[in-house]
Design an enzyme around this catalytic site. Structure first.
Site, short mmCIF file in Angstrom:
data_model
loop_
_atom_site.label_atom_id
_atom_site.label_comp_id
_atom_site.label_asym_id
_atom_site.label_seq_id
_atom_site.Cartn_x
_atom_site.Cartn_y
_atom_site.Cartn_z
N CYS A 134 49.67 36.91 39.97
CA CYS A 134 49.10 36.99 41.32
C CYS A 134 50.21 36.70 42.34
O CYS A 134 51.21 37.39 42.34
CB CYS A 134 47.92 36.03 41.47
N ASP A 189 42.78 46.29 42.09
CA ASP A 189 43.38 45.21 42.87
C ASP A 189 43.59 45.67 44.32
O ASP A 189 44.50 46.44 44.60
CB ASP A 189 44.71 44.80 42.25
N HIS A 221 42.37 42.06 39.77
CA HIS A 221 43.36 41.05 40.16
C HIS A 221 43.02 39.74 39.44
O HIS A 221 41.91 39.23 39.56
CB HIS A 221 43.30 40.86 41.67
#
Length: 258
Positions: A134, A189, A221
């Site tokens: 991330c 994402d 994500h």
């Protein structure tokens, strides 16, 4: 499984003292070093388990609390399982800390993380690998750009905002990278839309960086994070295969866990 030893360490930085998790094979030998950058939810049991898995494959792994300016981990009180209903309140606390991680602070901190590994008796001499998740993918990219003489492998998984229009976008450091790079994007994402994927790929290509960027179909994500609702077991295992292969190619010295 290979026997490992995990411990908490404190790392002096220019802005204070950061707590971190250090884990390594328990065989009294130095092993190639890997710097693992956390996602926004921070240093917690799940990330320690990820570091443990790398250590079982023959690496010495450091996971720093990059939010250390706001306290020791856990900086934010997390539920055992992070479902969508918990995210708004958590990000209300986390976003200001993320925004304070300026490129200058990230590069300054990365010197401290790499210094710890250079001085660590359990870490072998030579280059290190860096992986991030991330927001940690952004930190990994900046670290590889800031320390091309130290970083031989850089990986990012479900990274967001890696190639924006901003003048300080992470992808603008790729012309300084000497590492081999791998990025595993999540196709669901919103923080890394197709135009950013293309921009990152083009920047890496133009800079002559040996790299591979892949899109994981159906993945969200956060697909590697098993303590969240975004977890995708198949995508997570694909990430492990790619990460371990990258580290073995670039660092050597790894062994298969038995």
């Amino acid at each position: 499984m290979s026997s490992i030893c995990g411990t908490s360490v404190d790392i002096p930085t220019q802005d204070g003292t950061a707590d971190a998790y250090l884990v390594y094979p328990d065989d009294h030998s130095p092993h190639p070093a890997v710097l693992l950058y956390m996602d926004a939810f921070g240093l917690r049991p799940h990330l320690k388990k990820m570091a443990d898995r790398l250590a079982e494959h023959g690496y010495t792994v450091l996971v720093p609390n990059v939010f250390y300016r706001h306290g020791r981990s856990p900086v934010v009180d997390l539920p055992e399982f992070i479902d969508p209903s918990a995210r708004p309140d958590l990000f209300q606390q986390i976003m200001p800390m993320m925004q304070e991680l300026t490129p200058e602070r990230v590069e300054r901190d990365s010197e401290a993380w790499l210094r710890l590994l250079a001085d660590c008796p359990q870490a072998a001499e030579g280059p290190v690998g860096v992986t991030g998740y991330c927001m940690g993918a952004r930190l990994a990219l900046r670290t590889a750009g800031a320390h091309p003489d130290r970083v031989a492998a850089v990986a990012g998984f479900h990274g967001g905002q890696l190639a924006t229009d901003a003048p300080d976008s992470p992808h603008r450091v790729v012309d300084r990278i000497t590492a081999e790079a791998y990025f595993g994007h999540a196709d669901q994402d919103r923080s890394m839309p197709p135009e950013q994927m293309r921009r990152l790929e083009q920047a890496l290509t133009d800079a002559g960086v040996r790299h591979r960027c892949e899109v994981y179909p159906g993945a969200q994500h956060g697909y590697t994070q098993s303590d969240t609702a975004s977890y995708d077991a198949d995508a997570a295992e694909r990430h492990w295969r790619e990460l371990l292969a990258l580290l073995e190619r670039t660092l050597g010295g790894a062994r298969t866990a038995s």
